[in-house]
Design a protein around this motif. Structure first.
Motif, PDB file in Angstrom:
ATOM      1  N   ASN A 266       0.976  10.315   3.974  1.00  0.00           N
ATOM      2  CA  ASN A 266       1.492   9.057   4.514  1.00  0.00           C
ATOM      3  C   ASN A 266       0.867   7.859   3.813  1.00  0.00           C
ATOM      4  O   ASN A 266      -0.347   7.840   3.575  1.00  0.00           O
ATOM      5  CB  ASN A 266       1.174   8.932   6.011  1.00  0.00           C
ATOM      6  CG  ASN A 266       2.071   9.778   6.875  1.00  0.00           C
ATOM      7  OD1 ASN A 266       3.150  10.198   6.464  1.00  0.00           O
ATOM      8  ND2 ASN A 266       1.627  10.048   8.097  1.00  0.00           N
ATOM      9  N   SER A 267       1.684   6.868   3.504  1.00  0.00           N
ATOM     10  CA  SER A 267       1.203   5.593   2.968  1.00  0.00           C
ATOM     11  C   SER A 267       1.963   4.474   3.662  1.00  0.00           C
ATOM     12  O   SER A 267       3.195   4.412   3.558  1.00  0.00           O
ATOM     13  CB  SER A 267       1.424   5.504   1.459  1.00  0.00           C
ATOM     14  OG  SER A 267       0.722   6.517   0.770  1.00  0.00           O
TER      15      SER A 267
ATOM     16  N   CYS B  60       0.811  -1.217   0.000  1.00  0.00           N
ATOM     17  CA  CYS B  60       0.000   0.000   0.000  1.00  0.00           C
ATOM     18  C   CYS B  60       0.845   1.268   0.000  1.00  0.00           C
ATOM     19  O   CYS B  60       0.305   2.371  -0.082  1.00  0.00           O
ATOM     20  CB  CYS B  60      -0.949  -0.012   1.190  1.00  0.00           C
ATOM     21  SG  CYS B  60      -1.970  -1.497   1.239  1.00  0.00           S
ATOM     22  N   SER B  61       2.155   1.130   0.087  1.00  0.00           N
ATOM     23  CA  SER B  61       3.055   2.281  -0.012  1.00  0.00           C
ATOM     24  C   SER B  61       3.527   2.515  -1.443  1.00  0.00           C
ATOM     25  O   SER B  61       4.300   3.449  -1.691  1.00  0.00           O
ATOM     26  CB  SER B  61       4.286   2.070   0.882  1.00  0.00           C
ATOM     27  OG  SER B  61       3.926   2.025   2.235  1.00  0.00           O
TER      28      SER B  61
ATOM     29  N   HIS C 203      -2.489   7.753   6.275  1.00  0.00           N
ATOM     30  CA  HIS C 203      -2.818   6.461   5.678  1.00  0.00           C
ATOM     31  C   HIS C 203      -4.245   6.098   6.087  1.00  0.00           C
ATOM     32  O   HIS C 203      -5.045   5.707   5.245  1.00  0.00           O
ATOM     33  CB  HIS C 203      -1.817   5.401   6.148  1.00  0.00           C
ATOM     34  CG  HIS C 203      -1.980   4.087   5.468  1.00  0.00           C
ATOM     35  ND1 HIS C 203      -1.955   3.948   4.099  1.00  0.00           N
ATOM     36  CD2 HIS C 203      -2.190   2.836   5.966  1.00  0.00           C
ATOM     37  CE1 HIS C 203      -2.133   2.673   3.774  1.00  0.00           C
ATOM     38  NE2 HIS C 203      -2.288   1.981   4.888  1.00  0.00           N
TER      39      HIS C 203
ATOM     40  N   THR D 199      -6.680   3.956   7.295  1.00  0.00           N
ATOM     41  CA  THR D 199      -7.470   3.015   6.502  1.00  0.00           C
ATOM     42  C   THR D 199      -8.789   2.593   7.126  1.00  0.00           C
ATOM     43  O   THR D 199      -9.587   1.925   6.490  1.00  0.00           O
ATOM     44  CB  THR D 199      -6.665   1.731   6.226  1.00  0.00           C
ATOM     45  OG1 THR D 199      -6.263   1.164   7.470  1.00  0.00           O
ATOM     46  CG2 THR D 199      -5.462   2.019   5.369  1.00  0.00           C
TER      47      THR D 199
ATOM     48  N   GLU E 212      -1.069   4.977  13.982  1.00  0.00           N
ATOM     49  CA  GLU E 212      -0.649   6.124  13.170  1.00  0.00           C
ATOM     50  C   GLU E 212      -0.861   7.436  13.918  1.00  0.00           C
ATOM     51  O   GLU E 212       0.004   8.318  13.894  1.00  0.00           O
ATOM     52  CB  GLU E 212      -1.398   6.155  11.842  1.00  0.00           C
ATOM     53  CG  GLU E 212      -0.918   7.291  10.938  1.00  0.00           C
ATOM     54  CD  GLU E 212      -1.539   7.288   9.551  1.00  0.00           C
ATOM     55  OE1 GLU E 212      -1.086   8.084   8.705  1.00  0.00           O
ATOM     56  OE2 GLU E 212      -2.473   6.492   9.305  1.00  0.00           O
TER      57      GLU E 212
ATOM     58  N   HIS F 132      -9.846   2.117   0.315  1.00  0.00           N
ATOM     59  CA  HIS F 132      -8.386   2.008   0.269  1.00  0.00           C
ATOM     60  C   HIS F 132      -7.968   1.632  -1.145  1.00  0.00           C
ATOM     61  O   HIS F 132      -8.099   0.485  -1.561  1.00  0.00           O
ATOM     62  CB  HIS F 132      -7.938   0.955   1.270  1.00  0.00           C
ATOM     63  CG  HIS F 132      -6.461   0.865   1.468  1.00  0.00           C
ATOM     64  ND1 HIS F 132      -5.564   1.630   0.766  1.00  0.00           N
ATOM     65  CD2 HIS F 132      -5.703   0.079   2.294  1.00  0.00           C
ATOM     66  CE1 HIS F 132      -4.339   1.330   1.137  1.00  0.00           C
ATOM     67  NE2 HIS F 132      -4.404   0.397   2.066  1.00  0.00           N
TER      68      HIS F 132
END
Length: 407
Positions: free
Chosen positions: A390-391, A158-159, A297, A299, A308, A334
């Motif tokens: 952010n990922s 996912c990054s 991120h 999610t 996070e 996502h």
């Protein structure tokens, strides 16, 4: 060397252009609906952030629509939007492409195996392999535009989208290209993927599409799969000025690291996220208190969201009372690699417009999450000069990218 953005493109569950995506995001609309692409009657999850009203032939020659999997089509369409906005950024041999994709052609693989197993067909199309390989998304753009510069494919879960931006920057800084198209693209809506993530207790089983993805909310129960494509044209300030291009924003810094902890779960103390954000701030040559907005991120998972938010507090301290921290995934689901780029676009648009989009479906903050300025359910006006995207992904992957208002 200053690196700048001169073009953006987006195919998302909220709309098939940057403007449509941004307007709907700011308005607090949700792009998640019941899955229409296949029968979900036997599946535990029935909602997703599907791409809607996307006619491939409106974005590419009809021949290409038969040669590309949807994940490639979304990335191709987004790339063409970004390239059209940026103009001819470099000579063909100085124009690079970096594509990020977590899962490539997973749908085409599972569909092909299914018809073979059921005896519906006994042969496999010669297009099968080119439709499933991740790098073909970049290849199709290069072929269409005649680019001959460096081409890389990043697959860091996912990054991947955030890391595609960082990799593009490194190619330019290394003198390998004058401009690079950074793409993130994904279409992982398939029964086998849903079943695998459900077994891992990662997906929301909330049957209400509009409320299923609820980052930081106490009633969240997992993430919702989204799909789409995003693209940025990145080049040196010198190159952009030389050709008279309009500069949208500056890429100030970026970072990548790994937790070194677990194949799916983030480190419980957020050590990777903390280190990644700190290194991005350092790479940007700024102070933590210079950051006005973070697109997280975020999610909507029970484990990930609190980690996070805690990491953000550890990096930014008391400054968190002055900055906004939101998640776009309540609206889009996502989107994995695509989200890394479209959420970067969210940061850029926040800088451009002075509007921070809302975190929708945040009705009751989970007490495990830090008390931050999440802009729950309503956009806010705020001057944003510096924004971070952010990922974070499976395997402990972490990516942070920082954007600045160009001056």
């Amino acid at each position: 060397m200053r690196l700048v953005i001169t073009g953006m493109g987006a195919i998302t569950p909220l709309g098939n252009s940057v403007d449509e995506y941004w307007d709907n995001l700011v308005a607090g609309k949700c792009g998640i609906n019941e899955i229409t692409r296949f029968d979900t009657s036997e599946l535990p999850v029935k909602v997703a952030g599907e791409i809607k009203d996307f006619e491939p032939s409106e974005h590419m020659p009809k021949k290409l629509t038969r040669e590309m999997d949807p994940f490639m089509q979304y990335g191709f369409a987004a790339a063409m939007q970004a390239i059209d906005q940026a103009g001819e950024a470099a000579e063909p041999d100085r124009m690079g492409i970096v594509v990020g994709t977590a899962l490539g052609g997973i749908n085409h693989i599972s569909e092909t195996q299914d018809v073979l197993s059921k005896g519906i067909r006994s042969k496999v199309s010669p297009r099968f392999v080119p439709k499933i390989i991740g790098n073909e998304a970049a290849a199709q753009v290069a072929i269409a535009k005649g680019y001959r510069g460096p081409s890389l494919t990043v697959s860091t879960a996912c990054s991947s989208g955030g890391d595609a931006i960082g990799t593009a920057c490194m190619l330019i800084q290394a003198g390998q290209a004058d401009a690079v198209v950074a793409m993130g693209t994904e279409s992982a809506l398939s029964p086998i993927f849903i079943l695998g993530l459900t077994s891992a207790h990662a997906l929301s089983t909330n049957p209400d599409p509009a409320k299923a993805s609820r980052p930081f909310d106490r009633d969240r129960d997992g993430f919702v799969i989204g799909e789409g494509g995003g693209a940025l044209v990145i080049e040196t300030e010198e190159n952009a000025k030389k050709r008279g291009a309009k500069i949208i924003a500056e890429i100030a810094g970026f970072s990548n690291c790994t937790d070194g902890y677990h194949v799916t779960s983030p480190h419980p103390e957020g050590i990777g996220a903390i280190f990644c954000m700190e290194k991005a701030v350092e790479n940007a040559g700024i102070k933590p208190e210079d950051v006005d907005y973070i697109n997280t991120h975020g999610t909507s998972t029970p484990v990930g969201d609190p980690i996070e938010t805690s990491a953000i507090v550890k990096v930014f301290g008391d400054h968190t009372s002055d900055m906004y921290v939101t998640s776009s995934k309540g609206a889009t689901g996502h989107m994995m690699a695509a989200g890394g780029i479209t959420e970067a676009i969210t940061c850029i648009k926040a800088i451009e417009t002075g509007i921070v989009p809302p975190t929708i479906n945040l009705d009751n903050l989970d007490e495990k999450c830090e008390k931050l300025n999440y802009a729950p359910n309503k956009a806010v006006e705020k001057q944003v000069n510096v924004a971070m995207s952010n990922s974070f992904g499976f395997g402990g992957q972490n990516s942070s990218v920082i954007f600045k208002k160009y001056e």
